[in-house]
Design an enzyme around this catalytic site. Structure first.
Site, mmCIF file in Angstrom:
data_model
loop_
_atom_site.group_PDB
_atom_site.id
_atom_site.type_symbol
_atom_site.label_atom_id
_atom_site.label_comp_id
_atom_site.label_asym_id
_atom_site.label_seq_id
_atom_site.Cartn_x
_atom_site.Cartn_y
_atom_site.Cartn_z
ATOM 1 N N HIS A 60 0.828 -1.219 0.000
ATOM 2 C CA HIS A 60 0.000 0.000 0.000
ATOM 3 C C HIS A 60 0.864 1.272 0.000
ATOM 4 O O HIS A 60 0.688 2.121 -0.888
ATOM 5 C CB HIS A 60 -0.976 -0.020 1.178
ATOM 6 C CG HIS A 60 -1.645 1.294 1.423
ATOM 7 N ND1 HIS A 60 -2.487 1.891 0.506
ATOM 8 C CD2 HIS A 60 -1.580 2.156 2.480
ATOM 9 C CE1 HIS A 60 -2.912 3.048 0.983
ATOM 10 N NE2 HIS A 60 -2.374 3.234 2.182
ATOM 11 N N GLU A 96 1.231 5.724 13.113
ATOM 12 C CA GLU A 96 -0.101 5.289 13.565
ATOM 13 C C GLU A 96 -0.132 3.781 13.848
ATOM 14 O O GLU A 96 -0.702 3.341 14.837
ATOM 15 C CB GLU A 96 -1.136 5.630 12.488
ATOM 16 C CG GLU A 96 -2.554 5.322 12.917
ATOM 17 C CD GLU A 96 -3.569 5.599 11.810
ATOM 18 O OE1 GLU A 96 -4.753 5.426 12.079
ATOM 19 O OE2 GLU A 96 -3.153 5.962 10.690
ATOM 20 N N ASP A 97 0.483 2.997 12.950
ATOM 21 C CA ASP A 97 0.336 1.536 13.016
ATOM 22 C C ASP A 97 1.474 0.814 13.728
ATOM 23 O O ASP A 97 1.309 -0.322 14.158
ATOM 24 C CB ASP A 97 0.244 0.945 11.596
ATOM 25 C CG ASP A 97 -1.077 1.285 10.921
ATOM 26 O OD1 ASP A 97 -1.955 1.821 11.618
ATOM 27 O OD2 ASP A 97 -1.222 1.015 9.721
ATOM 28 N N ASP A 141 -23.802 14.818 -24.777
ATOM 29 C CA ASP A 141 -22.386 15.240 -24.869
ATOM 30 C C ASP A 141 -21.464 14.299 -24.100
ATOM 31 O O ASP A 141 -20.573 14.732 -23.363
ATOM 32 C CB ASP A 141 -22.220 16.683 -24.370
ATOM 33 C CG ASP A 141 -22.713 16.854 -22.940
ATOM 34 O OD1 ASP A 141 -23.392 15.934 -22.432
ATOM 35 O OD2 ASP A 141 -22.420 17.893 -22.322
#
Length: 526
Positions: A68, A96-97, A279
């Site tokens: 990721h 964070e992780d 269009d």
């Protein structure tokens, strides 16, 4: 911990091989040819650090979690972001992780990279909510982080885009919330920064997961239409190429198609069936020089008849996000309406990449004037509004008007062009010139005629403000001004005035009370 980092069953050998390839630095390195050897080494060190930090974590589809951050960094290379930004993209989830501290990152990679990662971590922790106060606070933090360093929001948009691309791996219970957030928050910011490719992709992905049945129905209809109109598109492209060859005009012609979400919106807003949307297909024509755009426009108008009222000159008067092009809708073979956009290659880069064009130009020509930050003025205005507004809901109230602009273009008496949101008034114009002009405005002339200060402006209006040194802002103006700048300036002035008047009244009452007690009133001097 990130929603997507979990434990999953083992993969087949083929899946494992593909997963390992996506997780390797080679998946990113091939795109770093615009960086120096030392910068590539810096990015490699960030990859190793992130890879080690995420060891054992998996995505929901069974890939190592590091795939990721690599995908996010790869998207950032499309904008030619610098080594600091790419390092931050690779490490955007480590705080964070993985329990990595900001101090750790400063020691390993320096303060600028640590600040970017910290900014991204704070954005990740924002819990967006439909409740006005929470949504307002979230927006305030995000926009101010962006105003300080726009690379934060570019990395965040890349992160959100990759998460949306892999949304199918997420539980269906999360589709609605994440898709709404993308449609209401991230897509408008991408648009305001001129990131049109991201804007369109985020809208379509959000639409796909928010309304799966509608998306699939429209997708089928568009595929059938595409097959039916293949011959028509080929014929138009051939006729256009031949016309330009005859005139000796060098062009690059690209076919384009409305996104599913824009078709869906048009159908919803105008109550049309799919067959009534005429269009859907168009062409982008890229030319070497600015004047070539106008020459090419003449060639097209000789080839097919233009549709009255469907010509827009965004070259002479660019959109608020820096976009420039000529737009014209022509009646092609079999009476089919076809839109053409004409622009130079420089305008094409800005049209697709917006604020990110700053780095694209910097990578190829650091001294180019186009490498200046295209949205610096708007980003700076966010900081100005923030200084005068401490309430989150009030800040959001100011900003959301500017975030979803449908612009109107007006002129000063000296022919300077100003872009304002649709339905902007004379007072919005006055405050756009300068806060002092707004504060002291007493009257206005529009196209030479005296008009009230609440008058809404139209495209092409020439506006002149009449001021008086003794005039002051009127609280009633808040009832009709439209721009965040005007509202925040007026409110700030009134709050300051209220504070000064309250203080004067307090001093007067104190003096009276002390005199009544036979005491000497304190001197006003310090």
């Amino acid at each position: 911990m990130n929603d997507d980092a979990i434990s999953v069953p083992a993969l087949s050998p083929a899946q494992a091989a593909a997963s390992a390839a996506a997780a390797s630095f080679a998946a990113l390195e091939a795109r770093l040819d615009y960086l120096s050897a030392s910068e590539i080494e810096q990015v490699r060190q960030a990859y190793r650090f992130a890879d080690q930090a995420h060891l054992g974590q998996m995505r929901r589809n069974g890939d190592p979690y590091i795939t990721h951050p690599i995908a996010v960094a790869r998207m950032c290379t499309e904008w030619k972001l610098d080594a600091q930004a790419l390092s931050a993209a690779l490490m955007h989830d480590v705080m964070e992780d993985c329990g990595v501290s900001k101090i750790d990152l400063i020691e390993r990679f320096g303060a600028p990279v640590a600040e970017l990662v910290d900014g991204l971590t704070k954005l990740d922790k924002l819990e967006f909510d439909t409740r006005e106060q929470n949504q307002a606070e979230s927006f305030r933090k995000m926009l101010l982080a962006m105003a300080r360093d726009v690379r934060v929001i570019l990395i965040k948009l890349a992160d959100r885009t990759h998460n949306m691309r892999t949304m199918g791996d997420m539980p269906r219970t999360k589709w609605g919330r994440i898709s709404r957030e993308t449609l209401e928050i991230y897509a408008p910011i991408a648009y305001r920064l001129g990131l049109n490719n991201n804007y369109r992709e985020l809208q379509d992905l959000a639409f796909r997961y928010l309304h799966p049945w509608r998306y699939q129905s429209l997708d089928k209809a568009l595929n059938k239409s595409r097959n039916r109109r293949k011959d028509l598109i080929s014929r138009v492209q051939g006729e256009v190429e031949t016309a330009f060859q005859k005139q000796g005009v060098e062009v690059r012609i690209v076919g384009r198609e409305k996104t599913l979400y824009s078709i869906y919106r048009k159908m919803s807003l105008k109550h049309l069936s799919f067959a009534q949307v005429t269009d859907i297909y168009g062409f982008r024509i890229v030319l070497p020089e600015l004047l070539d755009c106008y020459t090419a426009l003449g060639v097209l108008h000789q080839l097919y008849k233009p549709l009255p009222g469907k010509f827009r000159d965004y070259i002479a008067i660019p959109k608020m996000n820096g976009y420039q092009s000529l737009h014209t809708t022509l009646v092609g073979p079999f009476g089919t309406n076809i839109e053409f956009q004409l622009r130079t290659s420089t305008m094409d880069v800005v049209a697709e990449s917006g604020v990110a064009a700053h780095w694209l130009y910097k990578a190829s020509d650091p001294d180019s004037p186009a490498s200046q930050d295209l949205n610096a003025q708007w980003l700076q205005s966010l900081l100005d509004i923030q200084q005068e507004t401490h309430d989150a809901a009030e800040f959001w109230d100011h900003v959301k008007i500017d975030l979803f602009p449908d612009a109107v273009y007006v002129f000063t008496p000296k022919s300077k062009i100003l872009a304002l949101p649709r339905n902007a008034t004379v007072m919005d114009f006055a405050y756009a010139i300068h806060s002092d002009v707004g504060h002291h405005a007493i009257a206005a002339r529009i196209n030479g005629e005296q008009m009230p200060l609440r008058t809404e402006l139209n495209n092409g209006d020439v506006v002149e403000i009449v001021t008086s040194p003794h005039a002051k802002p009127n609280p009633a103006w808040l009832g009709f001004v439209k721009t965040g700048r005007a509202r925040s300036k007026i409110r700030h002035y009134l709050k300051t005035l209220e504070s000064e008047e309250s203080r004067a009244l307090g001093e007067k009452m104190l003096a009276q009370a002390m005199r009544a007690e036979g005491l000497q009133a304190p001197s006003a001097d310090p």
